[in-house]
Each structure stands twice: as structure tokens, then as C-alpha cells.
Design a protein around this motif. Structure first.
Motif, mmCIF file in Angstrom:
data_model
loop_
_atom_site.group_PDB
_atom_site.id
_atom_site.type_symbol
_atom_site.label_atom_id
_atom_site.label_comp_id
_atom_site.label_asym_id
_atom_site.label_seq_id
_atom_site.Cartn_x
_atom_site.Cartn_y
_atom_site.Cartn_z
ATOM 1 N N SER A 8 -12.980 20.004 -50.298
ATOM 2 C CA SER A 8 -13.052 18.551 -50.293
ATOM 3 C C SER A 8 -12.540 17.983 -51.614
ATOM 4 O O SER A 8 -12.526 18.668 -52.642
ATOM 5 N N ARG A 9 -12.120 16.740 -51.559
ATOM 6 C CA ARG A 9 -11.634 16.068 -52.766
ATOM 7 C C ARG A 9 -12.751 15.976 -53.801
ATOM 8 O O ARG A 9 -12.518 16.169 -55.000
ATOM 9 N N ALA A 10 -13.962 15.706 -53.354
ATOM 10 C CA ALA A 10 -15.087 15.613 -54.284
ATOM 11 C C ALA A 10 -15.312 16.941 -54.990
ATOM 12 O O ALA A 10 -15.507 17.002 -56.208
ATOM 13 N N ILE A 13 -12.595 17.553 -57.628
ATOM 14 C CA ILE A 13 -12.789 16.722 -58.813
ATOM 15 C C ILE A 13 -13.920 17.273 -59.679
ATOM 16 O O ILE A 13 -13.801 17.374 -60.912
ATOM 17 N N ALA A 35 -19.674 12.727 -58.320
ATOM 18 C CA ALA A 35 -18.265 12.360 -58.425
ATOM 19 C C ALA A 35 -18.118 10.912 -57.958
ATOM 20 O O ALA A 35 -18.090 10.629 -56.759
ATOM 21 N N VAL A 36 -18.043 10.001 -58.905
ATOM 22 C CA VAL A 36 -18.017 8.578 -58.579
ATOM 23 C C VAL A 36 -16.587 8.161 -58.232
ATOM 24 O O VAL A 36 -15.662 8.314 -59.034
ATOM 25 N N LYS A 37 -16.433 7.613 -57.056
ATOM 26 C CA LYS A 37 -15.113 7.137 -56.625
ATOM 27 C C LYS A 37 -14.912 5.680 -56.988
ATOM 28 O O LYS A 37 -13.855 5.289 -57.477
ATOM 29 N N HIS A 38 -15.927 4.864 -56.731
ATOM 30 C CA HIS A 38 -15.839 3.457 -57.115
ATOM 31 C C HIS A 38 -17.242 2.907 -57.275
ATOM 32 O O HIS A 38 -18.241 3.548 -56.906
ATOM 33 N N TYR A 45 -20.585 4.660 -55.684
ATOM 34 C CA TYR A 45 -20.221 5.315 -54.432
ATOM 35 C C TYR A 45 -19.481 6.605 -54.741
ATOM 36 O O TYR A 45 -18.537 6.612 -55.541
ATOM 37 N N ASP A 46 -19.907 7.708 -54.099
ATOM 38 C CA ASP A 46 -19.210 8.975 -54.348
ATOM 39 C C ASP A 46 -18.121 9.196 -53.304
ATOM 40 O O ASP A 46 -17.891 8.359 -52.427
ATOM 41 N N TYR A 47 -17.440 10.329 -53.388
ATOM 42 C CA TYR A 47 -16.293 10.596 -52.523
ATOM 43 C C TYR A 47 -16.684 10.906 -51.086
ATOM 44 O O TYR A 47 -15.832 10.933 -50.201
ATOM 45 N N ASP A 48 -17.964 11.130 -50.871
ATOM 46 C CA ASP A 48 -18.438 11.353 -49.506
ATOM 47 C C ASP A 48 -18.987 10.075 -48.890
ATOM 48 O O ASP A 48 -19.527 10.091 -47.779
#
Length: 451
Positions: A8-10, A13, A35-38, A45-48
Motif C-alpha cells: 500500500s502507499r501508506a 511512505i 502517515a498523514v495524507k491531508h 486523515y491518513d492514506y487509508d
């Protein structure tokens, strides 16, 4: 032939960060960071796609909440004009921010030396106090944290310095704290004679007042446990400074810019310091910036004397532009008044929670700078984890922290403290959401209480 596992991308990262970067204050193995995406408002919010309510405002710095595009726009506009000038040049943003700081600070605090962060603001405050007074000793408290550089860390009493304190900065003298819940003198606040102040008076006399340049105090206690000053404590410290010609430096790195329901926490105590060292909320963490704000008297001293202080990134134009916009946001959105209002609401809610959770020994809060102190027994006040706890001593608190994260909360948990310091933009409904999560997690600690 087996299909390759899908990473996964998370996961990718997180692995890049674990493999190629170092993490502060941590063993480097066994970490499991988010892993904070935004981020937006009071949420991460994380990547999941999992949402976390940020109940510590990052590190008590994202005061305006996450993702405020007015700051983005101000930063972009400044970078389109000029991204960097040397500190010997000036920009519109530098002057505008300095002028605004002079307006919102109390008394005769007028001029600002811009630094890169809180630690460098403290470092320069210590240097400036010595330059101005010609004295060399600094008095500071044990239960305080002033930053991670050598001078700032020496000034603090936080045990994180112990691993590297063979090279402490000389001439820093530490004093006991006015920790009323665990008074070092075994007194009660209603009947004590402010032994916490007379203690400092004796230290001043022992060290020689003619040698003491400054007393360094937090505007309001932060990561040491939000230890609240007795009502007249800072006023008595101010009087002591005046008596002996000692400067009073207020560390408002965490407590400044509305966090306590005032622009600066010292206003709550009716005290005007000689210097304010600050950072964090000045840009709400969007870009690193610190500030050392001094009185006109101190500034005038250097009219015909060299000010032997300087940094490459002092008054960085992009950081100053961010600061100008953030200060406007505080006012335009009424965030400081909201901090005071939501702080009072949290006080009411936690008072009710005390009846449900016997693990809550004490709650200390000013505006939106507060923490729960968890204990195994309210009468003995045995802490759920001791001072400077580690390893097995943190078993219960680690379980509490894990539950908070599982339920979707990003919070600062340290020793037997659970901090409550959300962004100043938080709403009543979001407070309810966060406190419900904390209440759930506290049931874990309740199981270890012996009444």
C-alpha cells in the motif's frame, strides 16, 4: 508463480520514513507513525482514509486549525515576490508583523528579534539578558521545557536533557515549582505562605542578586503537566525581579497567541515581563518562526551598542508573511475568545467525567492548554506512571494512548498525563467528540485504580 504482494502507499511512505529518517525522543525500532495524507480543521486523515481528531494541535502549535488556505495564499504571494533576503534587508511583512506584535503585547514590549523557533528565541533571550545586565546567572524551573538546543535545554529541567547534559550551559540555577497538586513543601494552596516564592527569594540571596541576569518562567506551564501557578505567584516573581534589578523572561512559546484565552498567558496574571520568547502559534505551525519581543528600554540600550545576536533566517520573509496572516485570522475568526469559551466548557465536562473515572486525580487547564493527571489512588495520589517513566512503568498509559489512537484521536500522552489542547477553532460538538474518545480510553486506567 506467486503474485507479488501489493504494498500500500501508506506502507511505502511509512517504510521510507523509518528507513531514511530519524525520529525525535524515540527508540528507532518499533515505531508505528501515522502517515498523514491531508488535514483540515481539527482533523488529520491518513492514506487509508481514517480520520483522527487532533486533540493536541500538532504539538500545541496549530492554533488556527489545519489547512487554512488564507495562510497558503499569503505564503505563495510572498514567494512570488521574494522568498529570502538577508536579515540586514527589510520586507513589508517583517515590519508589519513587528508592528502587530507591538500592538498585541502588554506594557512597553515593543521590538522583536525574529528567530527560527522557540528554542532559538530562548537562546537569544538568555544571551540578551546577559548582554543587557552584565550579569551571568539565569534562574529557571525544574518542571519546564524551553527547547532542545543546549542553552534552552539546560534552562529547562525536563529529563530529556539528562542523556546529553554533560555539556550543559553554565550558570543556570534551577528552582522548585509551584506544583500545588504535589506541593514540594506539603502545603495546601488555601493556607500556604507561598513557600514556592520564598524558596526563590533564598536562591537569589544565596547566588547573589548582583550576579543574576534573569528569571525565566513559562507564561503558563505546558508539557511538564500544565502546572498552574498560584493566583499571585507571577506577580510576586515580578516584584522580586524589580527589587533586585533582575529581568523577567516569559516563555510564551506554547502558551502564547490565544492558547490560554488571551494573546499571552502573562496577561492572565496581570504581569508584564521584560521579554517574551515565543514561537508555535505565531504562524500556527504552518512555517517555522520564533520571536523574542523586548521592551523599549532594552531595545534603546542597543541604540549605540552592538547587538551581538543574529541568525541566517532571522525575519525570513515567507515566515513573516505567514505570521501576518495568522494573526489576522485569530482576530477575524474570534479564535481567542473561542479558546476561552471552549476551555470553560471542557472544564465543566471534565468535572462530570471525574465522577465516572476514578483514575482522574487532577485536571489543570487554562483556555485550551490542559491535561488530565491520572492516578492509581486519589487519596495517596500515586501516579499511573511516575515522573520520567519508561518501559514497563508506562504499561497502563501506553494502553490508554493506543486506545485513543484506535478510536481516532491524535493526542499527546506523557507519563501519567493526557493532554487536552485542541486547535482554537474547535466547536462544542468536536469537544464532545474528543472527550467521548478520552472517556472510553480512561476505562483502561480505571481498572488499575485502588480506592
Amino acid at each position: 508463480m506467486a503474485e507479488p504482494a501489493i504494498i500500500s502507499r501508506a506502507h511505502e511512505i511509512i517504510q521510507d520514513n523509518l528507513e531514511y529518517t530519524l525520529f525525535s525522543w524515540s527508540k528507532q525500532q518499533g515505531l508505528n507513525p501515522i502517515a498523514v495524507k491531508h488535514a483540515l480543521g481539527v482533523y488529520l486523515y491518513d492514506y487509508d482514509g481514517k480520520r483522527y481528531i487532533d486533540f493536541s494541535s500538532g504539538l500545541m502549535n496549530v492554533n488556527i486549525g489545519h489547512g487554512h488556505q488564507r495562510v497558503t495564499d499569503a505564503v505563495v504571494k510572498q514567494m512570488q515576490e521574494v522568498s529570502y533576503v538577508t536579515p540586514g534587508c527589510v520586507t513589508e511583512a517583517r515590519g508589519e508583523l513587528g508592528k502587530k506584535l507591538a500592538e498585541i503585547t502588554p506594557g512597553r514590549l515593543k521590538k522583536t528579534l525574529f528567530t527560527t523557533d522557540g528554542a532559538s528565541a530562548i537562546e537569544n533571550a538568555i544571551k540578551l539578558a546577559r548582554l543587557y545586565t552584565g550579569r551571568h546567572k539565569i534562574i529557571a524551573r525544574y518542571r519546564a521545557f524551553h527547547g532542545a538546543s543546549y542553552g534552552a535545554m539546560t534552562a529547562g529541567g525536563d529529563p530529556r536533557k539528562l542523556a546529553v547534559d554533560a555539556q550543559q550551559v553554565p550558570n543556570i540555577i534551577h528552582v522548585e515549582d509551584p506544583y500545588c497538586y504535589r506541593c514540594p513543601w506539603g502545603k495546601e494552596i488555601s493556607t500556604c505562605h507561598r513557600e514556592c516564592v520564598s524558596h526563590i527569594q533564598r536562591i537569589v540571596e544565596f547566588e547573589g542578586p548582583e550576579n543574576i541576569a534573569a528569571i525565566l518562567m513559562e507564561g503558563e506551564s505546558g508539557t511538564s503537566g500544565c502546572i498552574k501557578y498560584p493566583p499571585d505567584y507571577l506577580q510576586k516573581i515580578r516584584a522580586l525581579c524589580d527589587q533586585y534589578g533582575i529581568l523577567l523572561i516569559a516563555d510564551e512559546v506554547m502558551s502564547g497567541f490565544g492558547r490560554t484565552g488571551k494573546w499571552f498567558a502573562t496577561e492572565l496574571h496581570g504581569v508584564v515581563p521584560d521579554m517574551i520568547a515565543t514561537a508555535k502559534g505565531i504562524t500556527a505551525g504552518y512555517i517555522p518562526l520564533g520571536a523574542l519581543i523586548v521592551t523599549d528600554t532594552i531595545a534603546d540600550h542597543f541604540s549605540d551598542r552592538v547587538l551581538w545576536l543574529g541568525l541566517t533566517y532571522s525575519a525570513h520573509p515567507v515566515a513573516c508573511a505567514a505570521g501576518v496572516e495568522v494573526l489576522k485570522i485569530y482576530e477575524d475568526e474570534g479564535l481567542i475568545a473561542n479558546a476561552a469559551k471552549m476551555g470553560r466548557y471542557i472544564d465543566e465536562c471534565v468535572e462530570e467525567m471525574k465522577g465516572v473515572h476514578p483514575c482522574i486525580g487532577d485536571f489543570r487547564n487554562t483556555g485550551l492548554l490542559g491535561c488530565l493527571e491520572l492516578v492509581k489512588n486519589r487519596q495517596s495520589k500515586e501516579p499511573m506512571a511516575p515522573f520520567n517513566a519508561s518501559g514497563e512503568e508506562m504499561k497502563v498509559m501506553n494502553q490508554v494512548a493506543a486506545r485513543l489512537r484506535q478510536l481516532g484521536m491524535y493526542a499527546f500522552v506523557r507519563w501519567n498525563y493526557v493532554f487536552i489542547a485542541p486547535p482554537l477553532s474547535i466547536t462544542r460538538e468536536q469537544v464532545d467528540e474528543g472527550l467521548a474518545i478520552i472517556s472510553d480510553a480512561l476505562t483502561i486506567a480505571d481498572a488499575y485504580v485502588s480506592e
